[in-house]
Design a protein around this motif. Structure first.
Motif, mmCIF file in Angstrom:
data_model
loop_
_atom_site.group_PDB
_atom_site.id
_atom_site.type_symbol
_atom_site.label_atom_id
_atom_site.label_comp_id
_atom_site.label_asym_id
_atom_site.label_seq_id
_atom_site.Cartn_x
_atom_site.Cartn_y
_atom_site.Cartn_z
ATOM 1 N N ILE A 31 48.894 45.840 32.524
ATOM 2 C CA ILE A 31 48.185 44.870 33.323
ATOM 3 C C ILE A 31 47.014 45.674 34.113
ATOM 4 C CG2 ILE A 31 49.829 45.629 35.399
ATOM 5 C CD1 ILE A 31 49.212 42.415 36.268
ATOM 6 N N ASP A 32 45.989 45.134 34.058
ATOM 7 C CA ASP A 32 44.888 45.805 34.692
ATOM 8 C C ASP A 32 45.107 45.953 36.281
ATOM 9 O OD1 ASP A 32 42.136 46.413 35.590
ATOM 10 O OD2 ASP A 32 41.439 45.606 34.084
ATOM 11 N N VAL A 33 45.392 47.290 36.539
ATOM 12 C CA VAL A 33 46.139 47.350 37.875
ATOM 13 C C VAL A 33 44.621 47.498 38.906
ATOM 14 C CG1 VAL A 33 46.870 49.469 39.346
ATOM 15 C CG2 VAL A 33 47.885 48.907 36.874
ATOM 16 N N PRO A 34 43.565 47.987 38.581
ATOM 17 C CA PRO A 34 42.301 47.875 39.572
ATOM 18 C C PRO A 34 42.100 46.425 39.857
ATOM 19 C CG PRO A 34 42.240 49.534 38.116
ATOM 20 C CD PRO A 34 42.954 48.911 37.576
ATOM 21 N N ARG A 35 41.994 45.547 38.902
ATOM 22 C CA ARG A 35 41.609 44.155 39.155
ATOM 23 C C ARG A 35 42.861 43.459 39.709
ATOM 24 N NH1 ARG A 35 40.387 40.663 34.667
ATOM 25 N NH2 ARG A 35 41.430 41.825 33.304
ATOM 26 N N LEU A 36 44.036 43.631 39.440
ATOM 27 C CA LEU A 36 45.345 43.128 40.325
ATOM 28 C C LEU A 36 45.124 43.583 41.729
ATOM 29 C CD1 LEU A 36 47.870 41.880 40.123
ATOM 30 C CD2 LEU A 36 48.921 44.204 39.744
ATOM 31 N N ALA A 37 44.674 44.931 42.033
ATOM 32 C CA ALA A 37 44.585 45.020 43.440
ATOM 33 C C ALA A 37 43.748 44.388 44.177
ATOM 34 C CB ALA A 37 44.444 46.842 43.587
ATOM 35 N N THR A 38 42.342 43.921 43.456
ATOM 36 C CA THR A 38 41.393 43.654 43.894
ATOM 37 C C THR A 38 41.693 41.865 44.181
ATOM 38 O OG1 THR A 38 39.772 45.002 42.674
ATOM 39 C CG2 THR A 38 39.133 42.798 43.518
ATOM 40 N N ASN A 54 44.943 41.129 45.015
ATOM 41 C CA ASN A 54 45.919 41.156 45.979
ATOM 42 C C ASN A 54 45.263 41.334 47.256
ATOM 43 O OD1 ASN A 54 48.218 40.068 44.778
ATOM 44 N ND2 ASN A 54 48.622 42.214 43.650
ATOM 45 N N GLU A 55 44.104 41.897 47.304
ATOM 46 C CA GLU A 55 43.425 42.241 48.473
ATOM 47 C C GLU A 55 42.906 41.032 49.269
ATOM 48 O OE1 GLU A 55 40.339 45.001 47.793
ATOM 49 O OE2 GLU A 55 41.601 46.743 47.647
ATOM 50 N N ILE A 56 42.802 39.876 48.270
ATOM 51 C CA ILE A 56 42.215 38.501 49.057
ATOM 52 C C ILE A 56 43.376 37.977 49.929
ATOM 53 C CG2 ILE A 56 41.478 36.437 48.690
ATOM 54 C CD1 ILE A 56 40.259 37.332 45.847
ATOM 55 N N GLU A 57 43.219 37.740 51.146
ATOM 56 C CA GLU A 57 44.086 37.057 52.095
ATOM 57 C C GLU A 57 44.909 35.857 51.473
ATOM 58 O OE1 GLU A 57 45.594 38.433 55.119
ATOM 59 O OE2 GLU A 57 43.952 40.021 55.286
ATOM 60 N N GLU A 58 46.208 35.815 51.604
ATOM 61 C CA GLU A 58 46.897 34.494 51.221
ATOM 62 C C GLU A 58 47.346 34.350 49.946
ATOM 63 O OE1 GLU A 58 44.605 31.327 53.262
ATOM 64 O OE2 GLU A 58 45.584 31.547 54.928
ATOM 65 N N VAL A 59 46.929 35.462 49.074
ATOM 66 C CA VAL A 59 47.428 35.253 47.553
ATOM 67 C C VAL A 59 48.244 36.538 47.286
ATOM 68 C CG1 VAL A 59 45.419 33.872 46.951
ATOM 69 C CG2 VAL A 59 45.509 36.393 46.661
ATOM 70 N N MET A 60 49.005 36.302 46.345
ATOM 71 C CA MET A 60 49.864 37.498 45.857
ATOM 72 C C MET A 60 50.179 37.313 44.273
ATOM 73 S SD MET A 60 53.133 36.722 45.170
ATOM 74 C CE MET A 60 53.927 38.353 45.347
ATOM 75 N N ILE A 61 50.227 38.493 43.706
ATOM 76 C CA ILE A 61 50.777 38.372 42.242
ATOM 77 C C ILE A 61 51.587 39.903 42.131
ATOM 78 C CG2 ILE A 61 50.189 39.035 39.592
ATOM 79 C CD1 ILE A 61 47.439 37.481 40.389
ATOM 80 N N GLN A 83 37.143 32.453 44.950
ATOM 81 C CA GLN A 83 36.853 33.966 45.237
ATOM 82 C C GLN A 83 37.916 34.778 44.297
ATOM 83 O OE1 GLN A 83 37.528 35.051 49.160
ATOM 84 N NE2 GLN A 83 37.407 37.330 48.878
ATOM 85 N N VAL A 84 39.116 34.125 44.223
ATOM 86 C CA VAL A 84 39.978 34.753 43.306
ATOM 87 C C VAL A 84 39.878 34.809 42.073
ATOM 88 C CG1 VAL A 84 42.586 34.470 42.475
ATOM 89 C CG2 VAL A 84 42.133 34.453 44.938
ATOM 90 N N LYS A 85 39.164 33.918 41.341
ATOM 91 C CA LYS A 85 38.933 33.747 39.948
ATOM 92 C C LYS A 85 37.613 34.433 39.802
ATOM 93 C CE LYS A 85 38.623 29.169 39.973
ATOM 94 N NZ LYS A 85 38.490 27.654 39.480
ATOM 95 N N ALA A 86 36.917 34.675 40.786
ATOM 96 C CA ALA A 86 35.634 35.522 40.428
ATOM 97 C C ALA A 86 35.986 36.820 40.416
ATOM 98 C CB ALA A 86 34.734 35.241 41.820
#
Length: 343
Positions: free
Chosen positions: A103-110, A112-119, A151-154
């Protein structure tokens, strides 16, 4: 939210849990928050005493948690994964084949930084088998703004956040070095260990050469195995700094490009990895691979088996998590060993 009559609730989304209680028998949740009411549900809801319900009022600017979870699913999914159906707003992905999970950890963190979403995922660079769980996705509230999911998709970008790479390498050749083995002074106990580790990833040892010490002999043996078309070459022994230990120099002499001689991993600090121009890997295995249950070779072999090239930076990042605690009962890979910070 709005209140509506239960008889008119088909197609609406519940904003609250509804509990079912049968005296001395059961108390549980009959309908969960987020459930989409069907015609068949209405008689059951009425039996539970619910003549009115609070439901989500449809808003074209908002998405239901199931719809949002599907977006999160899509930014993670690759062709070797399967997705389950939304359940309580959550979707889980499982492996559709054996292979290397990344899994692309830096993109995953980006994301998960968005409020109200989680993976939430398992560790990157781990071995998975068909049917293994990989990750789960959901949003935190019941509904979320469409704008936020854009925003998540971007943030995720065009490529899936996760992938499974099926194992690619099928054959291996092993070179056993050392006068003590060549002249029969001791039994070769190294090769069986390596052969068994290779088998775990479906790699068959098709060639085996035993040599006495000598840089030119080892280099020629490497080239001989290369000419026979094996997918991976492993040289056992001769990896320390003693004058008789000449494997690193032999690998260089063979023409293979050395990625690293040494790794910030214990056990396994004297490990060597090189590649020929066509991508064939050459591993120099230190003695610890023979007598320690788990070493750097177990960490690296997973990626080599999947045909994923490794860089010097990959090894540098292994320092975090590269210290084996030598537990009385080894639970690798279900432990912190080898779970270093990825590039």
């Amino acid at each position: 939210m709005k209140q509506i009559r239960t008889t008119e609730a088909a197609g609406h989304v519940l904003c609250h849990d509804i509990t079912r209680i049968v005296k001395d028998v059961v108390k549980d949740t009959a309908f969960r928050k987020g459930h989409i009411v069907t015609e068949a549900d209405i008689p059951e809801l009425l039996k539970l005493g619910k003549d009115h319900l609070y439901v989500w009022e449809k808003d074209e600017t908002m998405l239901h948690e199931d719809e949002a979870a599907e977006i999160l699913r899509d930014i993670c999914l690759n062709e070797h994964m399967k997705a389950g159906s939304p359940k309580e707003g959550k979707i889980e992905l499982t492996a559709a084949c054996d292979g290397l999970f990344q899994i692309d950890v830096p993109r995953l963190a980006t994301v998960n930084e968005i409020e109200e979403v989680m993976i939430a995922s398992r560790h990157t660079n781990t071995a998975v088998k068909t049917g293994d769980k990989l990750l789960g996705t959901r949003i935190i509230p019941l509904v979320i703004a469409k704008e936020k999911m854009e925003q998540v998709k971007a943030a995720a970008g065009e490529e899936p956040l996760a992938r499974i790479v099926p194992y690619q390498i099928k054959t291996a050749g092993i070179i056993t070095t050392g006068n003590e083995v060549y002249y029969g002074r001791i039994q070769d106990t190294f090769t069986p260990v390596v052969t068994e580790k290779l088998k775990q990833f479906g790699i068959e040892t098709t060639e085996h050469i035993i040599l006495n010490d000598g840089k030119e002999k080892i280099a020629n043996a490497i080239l001989e195995l290369k000419s026979k078309g094996v997918d991976l070459i492993a040289v056992t022994g001769g990896m320390s700094v003693d004058p008789d230990d000449q494997t690193p120099g032999a690998v260089k002499m063979s023409g293979a490009r050395i990625v690293t001689y040494g790794a910030p991993v214990l056990p396994g600090a004297m490990f060597l990895l090189a590649y020929f121009d066509d991508g064939t890997p050459v591993c120099g295995l230190p003695g610890c691979v023979m007598y320690n249950k788990t070493t750097v070779f177990d960490i690296v072999l997973l990626r080599l088996a999947a045909g994923v090239p490794m860089s010097k930076k990959d090894f540098a990042c292994m320092g975090n998590g590269g210290f084996c605690l030598g537990c009385p009962v080894c639970t690798f890979p279900n432990c912190g060993y080898g779970k270093g910070t990825p590039v």
